[in-house]
Design an enzyme around this catalytic site. Sequence first.
Site, PDB file in Angstrom:
ATOM      1  N   HIS A 143       0.813  -1.218   0.000  1.00 58.21           N
ATOM      2  CA  HIS A 143       0.000   0.000   0.000  1.00 58.21           C
ATOM      3  C   HIS A 143       0.851   1.274   0.000  1.00 58.21           C
ATOM      4  CE1 HIS A 143       0.075  -0.977   4.452  1.00 58.21           C
ATOM      5  NE2 HIS A 143       0.473   0.285   4.475  1.00 58.21           N
ATOM      6  N   SER A 152       4.362   1.431   8.178  1.00 56.50           N
ATOM      7  CA  SER A 152       4.061   0.436   7.153  1.00 56.50           C
ATOM      8  C   SER A 152       5.273   0.237   6.260  1.00 56.50           C
ATOM      9  CB  SER A 152       2.881   0.903   6.286  1.00 56.50           C
ATOM     10  OG  SER A 152       1.679   0.447   6.797  1.00 56.50           O
TER      11      SER A 152
END
Lengths: 86, 325
Positions: free
Chosen positions: B151, B278
């Site tokens: 992502h 992330s």
Amino acid sequence: MIRGIVRCGNTPVPFARIVVVTGPGPMPEIAILSGPDGSFTVGTPYPGRYLLAVHADEYRPARLEVTLPEASSTAEVVAALETLPT
Amino acid sequence: MTATLPAAHNGAVTTSDPSAETSPVSLTIPESDLVQSPPSAGPAGALADLAGSGAEQLAGYSGTPDAPGTDLQELLRMNPPDAAEATWGPAPAGQPALESVIFPDDRVQIGDTTVYPWRVHSYLLIELSNGSFASGTGFFIGPHTVITAGHCVFAQGSGPGSGWVRSVTVMPGRNGSSLPFGSVRASGSSLRSVQGWTQNGDSNWDIGALILPTNLGDRTGWLGFGVYDDNTLLSSIANITGYPGDKPTGTQWYHSRRLSSVAAQRIFYEVDTFGGQSGSAVYRLVNGQRHAFGIHTNGVSPGVPVNSGVRITGPVFDRLKAWKA
């Protein structure tokens, strides 16, 4: 989606970090950065409650709670930050 | 200008090969059946594994690396206190209290990010498809290859900013306003992911890579990566360092704990993380060798009161090795 503005008083706060701390489903651990005008948008794949954390250097962090009846709903929020005491 | 958070997806849709590579341009993929790829400390300046505990040795860091692994089912029955709650008070009525910084918050800032392994880890400035920005973390696995979450290169959803990002600027070992190794911008065919993420939105395949136009990794070194069985993972300390958004901009923070649980394609842990991390490596330190066994992707969520990432399985390993080539 959640659309918002980060500001201190009437002054936009750019490059604030907006993070979904908890949501109604799994959310990626990415940090959204507010634009030059303090604006940001958070995608909301699920209906339900979202808790956003807003952090910016030299400001006290803020939290916003938003409830969306549907994933496709749009909410408008304002993150009003206060400067940290020097 | 606005910034958009890509949505997480747990799509059950599968294809014949979810590990098949995707990119804004067509690519040819080499294959491999190796199960471990070696690390490199790069030039002088590596941190030693002095204690052999499996955790990094840092002044002022106590952590809780020796806490026994906790079964995920046990965690589901728990409601651990939360560091954020101590700061901001209890969560609103009906609001889940769990957060990805799990009490106590004993993360430690990396003071000298020019030393291996800290210089391997990179702040990522992500320009989404609509021109807005986000931040994440990545890590070198070779001279020109940075691994991150899928992502961070491809935003799921249909809203503004979704799809392939415009670019990712890699800043190895960033320390506040200091960029000790400069920065490199990756865009177009330098952005890689797999069909399991870009087409199916399957969180089990939330992996991405940046193929840099320079061999900056020769200056930073890189982590190894490998495939490990459940028992090996459950006895391992999970080390995570990255760039959390609740700390001063561009500062690197580290934490470690034993793994909580493993699944076929996911790993679960109480290592403290926050949005902006992330794409961080989840790695083990054994005999002075650092090997990633996972890629951090998600914080806590309803029903999963721990943080989690993609497990490096055989197919993921093959993909990473191809990206390293």
